[in-house]
Design an enzyme around this catalytic site. Structure first.
Site, PDB file in Angstrom:
ATOM      1  N   GLU A 108     -12.449  -1.537  12.346  1.00 56.55           N
ATOM      2  CA  GLU A 108     -12.388  -0.825  11.068  1.00 56.55           C
ATOM      3  C   GLU A 108     -13.559  -1.170  10.149  1.00 56.55           C
ATOM      4  OE1 GLU A 108      -8.758  -1.511   8.936  1.00 56.55           O
ATOM      5  OE2 GLU A 108      -9.463  -0.503   7.117  1.00 56.55           O
ATOM      6  N   ASP A 159      -8.824  -8.569   4.529  1.00 57.91           N
ATOM      7  CA  ASP A 159      -8.502  -7.472   5.436  1.00 57.91           C
ATOM      8  C   ASP A 159      -9.527  -7.314   6.539  1.00 57.91           C
ATOM      9  OD1 ASP A 159      -7.143  -5.349   6.489  1.00 57.91           O
ATOM     10  OD2 ASP A 159      -7.735  -3.902   4.968  1.00 57.91           O
ATOM     11  N   GLU A 176       0.816  -1.216   0.000  1.00 58.91           N
ATOM     12  CA  GLU A 176       0.000   0.000   0.000  1.00 58.91           C
ATOM     13  C   GLU A 176       0.851   1.269   0.000  1.00 58.91           C
ATOM     14  OE1 GLU A 176      -4.120  -1.462   1.996  1.00 58.91           O
ATOM     15  OE2 GLU A 176      -2.611  -0.850   3.433  1.00 58.91           O
TER      16      GLU A 176
END
Lengths: 701, 701
Positions: free
Chosen positions: A394, A366, A292
């Site tokens: 998240e 994820d 990333e």
């Protein structure tokens, strides 16, 4: 009117599971009082002093009377606390067959007295906290023989905290670390944080974000880090930092960070030596490289092995470790994102130095509400693998939704990789027992911030707690953890404990149902990952788009990872792969993770896929409704302010569960062209409405 | 070892000045107990219920016994609390000559009973808080006759809080407003915040940063703001928002924000009507326009009057106000920055609508440790002027330095503008009495954040408290405020109160001495404004550079604002201007604000300017040393954790006072080429060292 500070404050949740309230069951209290009249506590050290004060606080508060502590007179003591080598000779002889492992403790009886002992001071502290937990949860103490030790060596929190005080994926306020006032100002909260962690056995903390900033490695910051290390040390907690791979360029003045360049290696060696000069027990580095946008060895044509081993070599003389993350995926790789980490890392098995631990997220995508276990687990037998769980929510409703994550963790830890035959549990990979590793580690991405109650949602404390308990013992079951947390935090009343344990356990499946049932995943809206965005399809990287994952079209829905598809299933050991590959064996809750199926596909219960999808979404909503109902009945056991607080949050959760159901089903209906199942409540708004919702200042980005 | 949570928490400072501890003086306690046995409390409303609960909490805690409250039986009550119209007829007759002003209250006696009364419910709440303060500070209550009312109508906090939770110039954590969880989740902290403000009479809060974001005016945010307004309303607190001038473009879809365009006017009218539909008592807008890059009417060739009056017209039917900031300065204007606000605003006097209040910072530059009062005060008699104080310590050591700001506020409020002859105090401008305004207002830029103790430094609570007290009564003296705060927060012991009052009062001059003595100003390092940066000279706008302000060169130092210089002095009324202009009359503490003088200029005490500069810096350092000494002696009166906390902060303050002295004097020496005065301790490091210090992640930017 919500009430006043004076009551509100003691109910703010700051005390976590460590607010020792007087035992409210008269017969248990009197039993405890009879058994505990005085304590013979031996030894002096920072850690032992903390253990003594903790036990004093715990006993005085729980028993409601002042317990006598002595370090000289053992005669009438009802409890003896001492490291093994300080015990009286006759007690040593009696206990000599008891083999207390590293960081472990023993709580037992000797001639009618309770003995708490350990090899090291930190074992005493852990033993004390566990003994207090027995009383907090109102367990019998008349016949104790508890030999306990952590099964994982490094039990670590990962703080994704930036130097400016923001927290990536943080939903509970600001970073606890007040960098500007460090090193001279030691916030009392650092102490309270360390104590809470020690109480559940956490022994390491990575202070900084994996998306790292090299500045934390400059001398003035190392001084600040050292001050935190000093504050945490008596609680047995080591500090770690994230190392930005390009630091030699950014703060070192070099023109390269190539791990095979001698001057780069020397720079890291010098830097690491300077850290250990200030922090002799520094834990090591956590590194996110070539992922990333983060720099890494691949920028120089080198491999993860080159990068990790370079740091490991410099850390080795100091007994430091490198936690090297396997969370990598490339936009240049057109294959299934779920396959990439495995493809990249498994071939490197056996090449990492012994003080490198490869840190692997629980699943291959994820931190979704549900993922199958990551295929790397068990597939790199010559490499120590750390589990990376996310405690902060998240993708699970931030700190607004009540979701008990130990249930998720347990599911992953108990999964059988079959890599060494049946029984090759993920837990055995992580604790090192499957492949006989010298070192083992587990990381949890922290949900802790500056909010008064630490975690935003009062029940998110249970996820911090539960993570710590599972890091200590990855074979614990989530019901036990739920029950212990509820008893320690709220009430021992069975009319509270039973329904609330059920609620906690159920809460995880509820969020899966209303967000991503049947194996769906990554349908959250862009950037902030809050709320549904199944329609998002135009982000520059294909694998950032929810449409990449659900692949809904007029024919059906799901990601085909079978041989006919991406063949990601082939990364699992044969018995597992076979199960996932076959429609009659694949678990229904992972169905669309592995298979693309027609809308009218018939499930085992006879329902069509389309109807079942709607029914699952509806079930998620109904489960939250049920959680609300249960909670309403709990008011006798919870103070009014805390009760109201959770009620408000459950109201939002219900509202948003409906939002998920409506937005997703309306969007999928565009493809399926089918009527909603009868059992599903009609959407409240139009798809257009749901697509129009914006969250420009959502926290945690 | 710093101690444990269980003690730490009650000492975290969360309770502010409202932790009601039992009166510890036996004779005073028994006197109170004799006089207060029961309370007759009349009336029911949200505000009255709060007042009743507050009085109950206060009396029960302070007297250590349960006081009987009744709403039916007045016979044996020692205290009667009721609005005037609910009092018994005979009491009304006795008190009929007492004229209680708006928001005011009366505490007196009737037939041996204490009476607390007011015209409105909010007056009762204020009266209750003030009565409790009497007990907290151990004042006699046997002969009370207190007629009190606020002298300023709008007593407002300005939160420079951004929608992402950061706070511009915030040094105490994150914004209190949890936007993501609003409107459905009402954090208990909102209630505690409102209560604390009500206790000192604050009745308004601007939720958002003056560097504004139009998003807060969108419907979903207005719902969130309405929820906060609902939470604050019972405490008498109105909410205000900052209005970004270009909002009609950014969220309204218009192509212009020209205030003379009908569609722009209509947009604001519609927007404002929609706000009042949700928040009937919405306070109004605070606007920063055409300042530091913010959009404003000048973007369209219009004036501040055009802009402010457009908004005022739309707010007028709802009784809302516009607070229009006078903090403007332009990089296109080569004249002295200190002159610009006056030059721009004074010609507009009389042109603003009646519900426009021009909000003026206390000084003409920007919240420096010392500035002369702003020349606008008194110079716009036809315009209501609000004072803008900064409570957060942007230029005063953040939340690390102990500086008691009420001393600064008092200095400004007591300054005589002479605009209507002698006695034309700034306080009289602000409270509207000098020019007979219908409305008056005061704003304080908040120092409140998510830190456990609200303000970062425990003593920064005194600045919030002191601002509130002066907003209520701008004629209060700072010693009284210091003493009341110390007694309410820590201890009534005279051996604590006396030396600590002296310390608080002295602390403001200390910071002036070690940062910017003798009228120096704006020497803080770039952006973060933390630490010295007198050498900074290369920022793109000239007036952002410290060198612009001190103008040190080989000949001397200081900003010539006399007729020979920028003639900024001419903006003051004649008697004031004369004093500032003449070297033998200008106050020495403003000398270099107004004059550029040679290094060997002789001061009134015979010292040269250069030597005096060094001696002042040294004095600042010595004053902090003395503060440390005094604080060390206070340990008997303060819990150990709080004591240690302040000690650590004082250590940093001392370290940094030395940093200021060394960095500034070393830099100035480059110009003066003179040896340091003997009384000044030698610098610890080189100028190069001090110039090399970087603070890349300082908070509050």
């Amino acid at each position: 009117m919500l009430g006043f500070y004076s009551t509100a404050f003691s109910q703010s949740g700051y005390g976590l599971w460590l607010d020792y309230e007087k035992v409210n069951d008269a017969s248990i209290l009197s039993d405890y009082q009879n058994q505990i009249r005085s304590v013979y506590f031996l030894g002096e050290s920072e850690t032992l002093n903390l253990a003594r004060e903790e036990l004093k606080l715990g006993l005085n508060s729980l028993l409601g009377s002042s317990i006598d502590f002595s370090s000289t007179n053992s005669n009438n003591a009802s409890i003896t606390v001492a490291t093994f080598d300080q015990l009286e000779r006759k007690t040593q002889r009696k206990l000599k067959k008891i083999d207390i492992a590293k960081d472990g403790y023993y709580i037992g009886h000797d001639s009618g007295k309770i003995v708490i002992t350990a090899k090291e001071d930190i074992g005493i502290l852990y033993g004390v906290f566990n003994f207090i937990r027995l009383l907090q949860t109102q367990q019998p103490i008349d016949n104790l023989a508890i030999l306990d030790a952590p099964k994982i060596d490094l039990r670590i929190l990962n703080h994704w905290d930036n130097l400016d005080g923001t927290i990536e994926r943080g939903y509970a306020g600001k970073s606890l670390w007040k960098w500007q006032k460090l090193p001279k100002y030691i916030d009392q909260r650092y102490i309270d944080y360390a104590r809470a962690n020690a109480s559940i056995g956490i022994n390491g903390t990575v202070l900084t974000n994996v998306n790292a900033n090299a500045w934390v490695l400059t001398p003035s910051y190392i001084d600040k880090v050292a001050a935190l290390a000093d504050a945490f040390r008596p609680y047995g907690i080591k500090v770690y930092l994230t190392a930005r791979f390009s630091a030699p360029i950014e703060i070192g003045g070099l023109s390269t960070a190539d791990p095979l360049e001698a001057k780069v290696q020397q720079w890291w060696k010098t830097k690491i030596d300077s850290i250990y000069a200030k922090i002799p027990d520094f834990g090591g580095f956590l590194v996110k490289a070539n992922s990333e946008g983060q720099p890494g060895p691949q920028n120089y044509g080198r491999t993860h092995v080159d990068g990790a081993n370079m740091m490991a070599e410099a850390l080795e003389p100091h007994n430091g470790v490198v936690l090297w993350r396997a969370f990598v995926y490339s936009e240049h790789d057109a294959t299934d994102r779920a396959k990439q980490a495995y493809s990249e890392f498994v071939p490197m098995d056996g090449k990492f130095k012994e003080n490198v631990i490869v840190q692997v997220k629980n699943g291959a995508i994820d931190f979704q509400p549900r993922e199958p276990f990551h295929p790397i687990f068990g597939a790199m037998p010559k490499t120590a693998l750390a589990m990376e769980f996310q405690i902060t929510q998240e993708y699970l409703g931030f700190s607004t939704h009540l979701v008990f994550l130990p249930k998720l963790y347990e599911e992953v830890l108990q999964a059988d990789t079959y890599q060494q035959g049946k029984g090759s549990l993920v837990a055995k990979v992580i604790d090192g027992s499957l492949d006989n590793h010298k070192i083992s580690a587990i990381s949890g991405v922290s949900n802790i911030g500056s909010d008064l109650n630490w975690t935003g949602h009062p029940f998110a404390q249970a996820n911090w707690y539960g993570y710590g308990r599972l890091a200590w013992d990855p074979y614990l079951d989530s019901e036990t953890i739920a029950e212990q947390w509820l008893r320690s935090t709220y009430s021992n009343d069975k009319d509270f404990v039973k329904p609330m344990t059920d609620l906690l356990i159920e809460s995880r499946e509820a969020v899966v149902n209303y967000m991503t049932p049947l194996g769906l995943h990554h349908m959250m809206d862009t950037d902030h990952h809050y709320g549904p965005g199944p329609w998002v399809s135009e982000l520059p990287r294909p694998e950032w788009n929810p449409t990449y994952y659900h692949k809904a079209d007029s024919k059906g829905i799901g990601f085909d990872r079978t041989k006919q598809g991406s063949d990601a299933i082939a990364q699992y050991a044969d018995p597992v792969a076979k199960k996932f590959e076959q429609l009659d064996q694949v678990p229904e809750n992972l169905l669309l993770w592995f298979h693309h199926l027609p809308w009218d596909y018939t499930l085992s219960d006879g329902k069509t896929l389309w109807n079942s999808l709607g029914i699952h979404y509806q079930k998620g909503v109904d489960q939250v409704r049920e959680m609300k109902k249960v909670w309403e009945q709990m008011s006798p056991y919870v103070d009014p302010i805390s009760h109201k607080e959770v009620s408000m949050l459950l109201d939002i959760q219900l509202h948003e569960a409906i939002w998920w159901k409506d937005a997703c089903m309306l969007y999928f209906q565009k493809h399926s062209k089918l009527p909603f199942p009868k059992a599903m409540e009609k959407p409240k708004h139009s798809l257009k409405h749901y697509k129009s919702l914006k969250h420009p200042y959502a926290p945690g980005i």
